[in-house]
Design a protein around this motif. Structure first.
Motif, PDB file in Angstrom:
ATOM      1  N   TYR A  44       0.829  -1.206   0.000  1.00  0.00           N
ATOM      2  CA  TYR A  44       0.000   0.000   0.000  1.00  0.00           C
ATOM      3  C   TYR A  44       0.865   1.257   0.000  1.00  0.00           C
ATOM      4  O   TYR A  44       1.815   1.377   0.762  1.00  0.00           O
ATOM      5  CB  TYR A  44      -0.920  -0.003   1.221  1.00  0.00           C
ATOM      6  CG  TYR A  44      -2.340   0.339   0.867  1.00  0.00           C
ATOM      7  CD1 TYR A  44      -3.049  -0.424  -0.030  1.00  0.00           C
ATOM      8  CD2 TYR A  44      -2.960   1.444   1.420  1.00  0.00           C
ATOM      9  CE1 TYR A  44      -4.350  -0.112  -0.372  1.00  0.00           C
ATOM     10  CE2 TYR A  44      -4.264   1.762   1.095  1.00  0.00           C
ATOM     11  CZ  TYR A  44      -4.951   0.983   0.189  1.00  0.00           C
ATOM     12  OH  TYR A  44      -6.234   1.298  -0.151  1.00  0.00           O
ATOM     13  N   THR A  45       0.520   2.195  -0.855  1.00  0.00           N
ATOM     14  CA  THR A  45       1.207   3.477  -0.955  1.00  0.00           C
ATOM     15  C   THR A  45       0.171   4.588  -0.790  1.00  0.00           C
ATOM     16  O   THR A  45      -1.028   4.338  -0.915  1.00  0.00           O
ATOM     17  CB  THR A  45       1.884   3.626  -2.335  1.00  0.00           C
ATOM     18  OG1 THR A  45       0.862   3.640  -3.342  1.00  0.00           O
ATOM     19  CG2 THR A  45       2.878   2.503  -2.604  1.00  0.00           C
ATOM     20  N   PRO A  46       0.622   5.817  -0.546  1.00  0.00           N
ATOM     21  CA  PRO A  46      -0.343   6.923  -0.481  1.00  0.00           C
ATOM     22  C   PRO A  46      -1.147   7.062  -1.781  1.00  0.00           C
ATOM     23  O   PRO A  46      -2.345   7.336  -1.753  1.00  0.00           O
ATOM     24  CB  PRO A  46       0.534   8.157  -0.240  1.00  0.00           C
ATOM     25  CG  PRO A  46       1.738   7.616   0.443  1.00  0.00           C
ATOM     26  CD  PRO A  46       1.967   6.253  -0.157  1.00  0.00           C
ATOM     27  N   LEU A  47      -0.496   6.826  -2.907  1.00  0.00           N
ATOM     28  CA  LEU A  47      -1.173   6.892  -4.201  1.00  0.00           C
ATOM     29  C   LEU A  47      -2.328   5.886  -4.243  1.00  0.00           C
ATOM     30  O   LEU A  47      -3.454   6.224  -4.632  1.00  0.00           O
ATOM     31  CB  LEU A  47      -0.172   6.587  -5.318  1.00  0.00           C
ATOM     32  CG  LEU A  47      -0.700   6.592  -6.734  1.00  0.00           C
ATOM     33  CD1 LEU A  47       0.250   7.358  -7.624  1.00  0.00           C
ATOM     34  CD2 LEU A  47      -0.864   5.181  -7.217  1.00  0.00           C
ATOM     35  N   ALA A  48      -2.079   4.659  -3.822  1.00  0.00           N
ATOM     36  CA  ALA A  48      -3.109   3.621  -3.812  1.00  0.00           C
ATOM     37  C   ALA A  48      -4.210   3.955  -2.813  1.00  0.00           C
ATOM     38  O   ALA A  48      -5.397   3.693  -3.076  1.00  0.00           O
ATOM     39  CB  ALA A  48      -2.495   2.265  -3.491  1.00  0.00           C
ATOM     40  N   ALA A  49      -3.843   4.533  -1.697  1.00  0.00           N
ATOM     41  CA  ALA A  49      -4.848   4.889  -0.689  1.00  0.00           C
ATOM     42  C   ALA A  49      -5.811   5.947  -1.234  1.00  0.00           C
ATOM     43  O   ALA A  49      -7.031   5.817  -1.089  1.00  0.00           O
ATOM     44  CB  ALA A  49      -4.169   5.395   0.575  1.00  0.00           C
ATOM     45  N   TRP A  50      -5.283   6.989  -1.870  1.00  0.00           N
ATOM     46  CA  TRP A  50      -6.137   8.033  -2.444  1.00  0.00           C
ATOM     47  C   TRP A  50      -7.018   7.464  -3.554  1.00  0.00           C
ATOM     48  O   TRP A  50      -8.192   7.808  -3.665  1.00  0.00           O
ATOM     49  CB  TRP A  50      -5.305   9.203  -2.962  1.00  0.00           C
ATOM     50  CG  TRP A  50      -4.811  10.083  -1.867  1.00  0.00           C
ATOM     51  CD1 TRP A  50      -3.536  10.178  -1.411  1.00  0.00           C
ATOM     52  CD2 TRP A  50      -5.587  10.975  -1.074  1.00  0.00           C
ATOM     53  NE1 TRP A  50      -3.481  11.077  -0.377  1.00  0.00           N
ATOM     54  CE2 TRP A  50      -4.724  11.587  -0.158  1.00  0.00           C
ATOM     55  CE3 TRP A  50      -6.937  11.330  -1.059  1.00  0.00           C
ATOM     56  CZ2 TRP A  50      -5.157  12.529   0.762  1.00  0.00           C
ATOM     57  CZ3 TRP A  50      -7.383  12.272  -0.141  1.00  0.00           C
ATOM     58  CH2 TRP A  50      -6.486  12.857   0.761  1.00  0.00           C
ATOM     59  N   ARG A  51      -6.455   6.571  -4.368  1.00  0.00           N
ATOM     60  CA  ARG A  51      -7.231   5.937  -5.438  1.00  0.00           C
ATOM     61  C   ARG A  51      -8.385   5.139  -4.842  1.00  0.00           C
ATOM     62  O   ARG A  51      -9.524   5.229  -5.296  1.00  0.00           O
ATOM     63  CB  ARG A  51      -6.329   5.015  -6.259  1.00  0.00           C
ATOM     64  CG  ARG A  51      -7.081   4.249  -7.357  1.00  0.00           C
ATOM     65  CD  ARG A  51      -6.351   3.026  -7.814  1.00  0.00           C
ATOM     66  NE  ARG A  51      -6.149   2.100  -6.704  1.00  0.00           N
ATOM     67  CZ  ARG A  51      -5.042   1.377  -6.528  1.00  0.00           C
ATOM     68  NH1 ARG A  51      -4.046   1.455  -7.381  1.00  0.00           N
ATOM     69  NH2 ARG A  51      -4.944   0.557  -5.498  1.00  0.00           N
ATOM     70  N   ASP A  52      -8.094   4.365  -3.803  1.00  0.00           N
ATOM     71  CA  ASP A  52      -9.114   3.518  -3.202  1.00  0.00           C
ATOM     72  C   ASP A  52     -10.189   4.337  -2.479  1.00  0.00           C
ATOM     73  O   ASP A  52     -11.368   3.974  -2.498  1.00  0.00           O
ATOM     74  CB  ASP A  52      -8.485   2.497  -2.265  1.00  0.00           C
ATOM     75  CG  ASP A  52      -7.697   1.445  -3.038  1.00  0.00           C
ATOM     76  OD1 ASP A  52      -7.805   1.389  -4.278  1.00  0.00           O
ATOM     77  OD2 ASP A  52      -6.951   0.684  -2.387  1.00  0.00           O
ATOM     78  N   VAL A  53      -9.804   5.436  -1.859  1.00  0.00           N
ATOM     79  CA  VAL A  53     -10.802   6.314  -1.233  1.00  0.00           C
ATOM     80  C   VAL A  53     -11.701   6.914  -2.317  1.00  0.00           C
ATOM     81  O   VAL A  53     -12.923   7.008  -2.148  1.00  0.00           O
ATOM     82  CB  VAL A  53     -10.135   7.416  -0.387  1.00  0.00           C
ATOM     83  CG1 VAL A  53     -11.154   8.453   0.057  1.00  0.00           C
ATOM     84  CG2 VAL A  53      -9.443   6.813   0.822  1.00  0.00           C
ATOM     85  N   SER A  54     -11.117   7.273  -3.447  1.00  0.00           N
ATOM     86  CA  SER A  54     -11.905   7.790  -4.561  1.00  0.00           C
ATOM     87  C   SER A  54     -12.901   6.744  -5.053  1.00  0.00           C
ATOM     88  O   SER A  54     -14.077   7.047  -5.283  1.00  0.00           O
ATOM     89  CB  SER A  54     -10.981   8.213  -5.709  1.00  0.00           C
ATOM     90  OG  SER A  54     -11.738   8.626  -6.821  1.00  0.00           O
ATOM     91  N   LEU A  55     -12.442   5.516  -5.207  1.00  0.00           N
ATOM     92  CA  LEU A  55     -13.335   4.442  -5.654  1.00  0.00           C
ATOM     93  C   LEU A  55     -14.416   4.143  -4.617  1.00  0.00           C
ATOM     94  O   LEU A  55     -15.572   3.872  -4.973  1.00  0.00           O
ATOM     95  CB  LEU A  55     -12.531   3.185  -5.968  1.00  0.00           C
ATOM     96  CG  LEU A  55     -11.642   3.269  -7.209  1.00  0.00           C
ATOM     97  CD1 LEU A  55     -10.770   2.023  -7.325  1.00  0.00           C
ATOM     98  CD2 LEU A  55     -12.471   3.471  -8.461  1.00  0.00           C
ATOM     99  N   ALA A  56     -14.059   4.201  -3.343  1.00  0.00           N
ATOM    100  CA  ALA A  56     -15.038   3.938  -2.278  1.00  0.00           C
ATOM    101  C   ALA A  56     -16.129   5.012  -2.261  1.00  0.00           C
ATOM    102  O   ALA A  56     -17.321   4.685  -2.154  1.00  0.00           O
ATOM    103  CB  ALA A  56     -14.342   3.856  -0.924  1.00  0.00           C
ATOM    104  N   THR A  57     -15.742   6.267  -2.380  1.00  0.00           N
ATOM    105  CA  THR A  57     -16.753   7.333  -2.378  1.00  0.00           C
ATOM    106  C   THR A  57     -17.617   7.266  -3.641  1.00  0.00           C
ATOM    107  O   THR A  57     -18.808   7.563  -3.595  1.00  0.00           O
ATOM    108  CB  THR A  57     -16.124   8.729  -2.228  1.00  0.00           C
ATOM    109  OG1 THR A  57     -15.136   8.916  -3.237  1.00  0.00           O
ATOM    110  CG2 THR A  57     -15.510   8.921  -0.861  1.00  0.00           C
ATOM    111  N   THR A  58     -17.031   6.840  -4.747  1.00  0.00           N
ATOM    112  CA  THR A  58     -17.815   6.649  -5.968  1.00  0.00           C
ATOM    113  C   THR A  58     -18.837   5.536  -5.772  1.00  0.00           C
ATOM    114  O   THR A  58     -20.004   5.672  -6.173  1.00  0.00           O
ATOM    115  CB  THR A  58     -16.891   6.314  -7.157  1.00  0.00           C
ATOM    116  OG1 THR A  58     -15.958   7.386  -7.338  1.00  0.00           O
ATOM    117  CG2 THR A  58     -17.678   6.104  -8.435  1.00  0.00           C
ATOM    118  N   ALA A  59     -18.425   4.440  -5.145  1.00  0.00           N
ATOM    119  CA  ALA A  59     -19.337   3.325  -4.892  1.00  0.00           C
ATOM    120  C   ALA A  59     -20.474   3.755  -3.963  1.00  0.00           C
ATOM    121  O   ALA A  59     -21.637   3.385  -4.192  1.00  0.00           O
ATOM    122  CB  ALA A  59     -18.575   2.148  -4.287  1.00  0.00           C
TER     123      ALA A  59
END
Length: 157
Positions: A44-59
């Protein structure tokens, strides 16, 4: 018919949105749950964390939108008309009804020119808007981190 003043939401479009939206939400949820496995957490990297938060809020935004769609799906035309009539302001008569997908609403049209929305809970559209803006901000942050990572790696190489 397009000139029908009493049209609500197109059932085929509504049903398609519900099926595609449910499949997309499920896919995003499965992907995001896979990010909790031990190998995924170790990389896990900060880049992946921001991407996953973006996907979670989209969901979540999609799930809220689908919740609003379900309110429309389970009411027959007659029940929608009755709800329009129940919430009609004093004086004007009801002259039409239309369904909009963006923003999601069922609009009742009164003879005095005023429109009012019924059935869809008031929190649906603002919640979707805020969640999508948050998703966009997270995606932009992830893209910026990716860009910085690539330019730093390129300069070193």
């Amino acid at each position: 018919m397009a000139s029908d003043p009493w049209q609500g939401h197109n059932f085929a479009a509504l049903f398609s949105i519900l099926v595609a939206g449910a499949a997309t939400t499920l896919g995003l949820t499965v992907y995001l749950c896979s990010r909790f496995t031990r190998p995924a957490r170790q990389r896990y990297t900060p880049l992946a964390a921001w991407r996953d938060v973006s996907l979670a809020t989209t969901a979540v935004a999609l799930a809220v939108y689908l919740w609003g769609c379900l309110h429309v799906l389970f009411l027959e035309d007659q029940e929608q008309g009755e709800e329009c009539e129940r919430q009609r302001p004093e004086g004007p008569t009801l002259v039409g009804r239309r369904g909009d997908f963006i923003p999601l609403r069922l609009v009742c049209e009164a003879s005095d020119g005023r429109d009012y929305s019924v059935i869809i809970p008031d929190y649906i559209n603002p919640a979707v808007a805020v969640l999508l803006l948050l998703a966009l901000a997270c995606a932009l942050t992830s893209a910026l981190l990716h860009y910085k990572q690539r330019t730093t790696t390129w300069k070193k190489g």
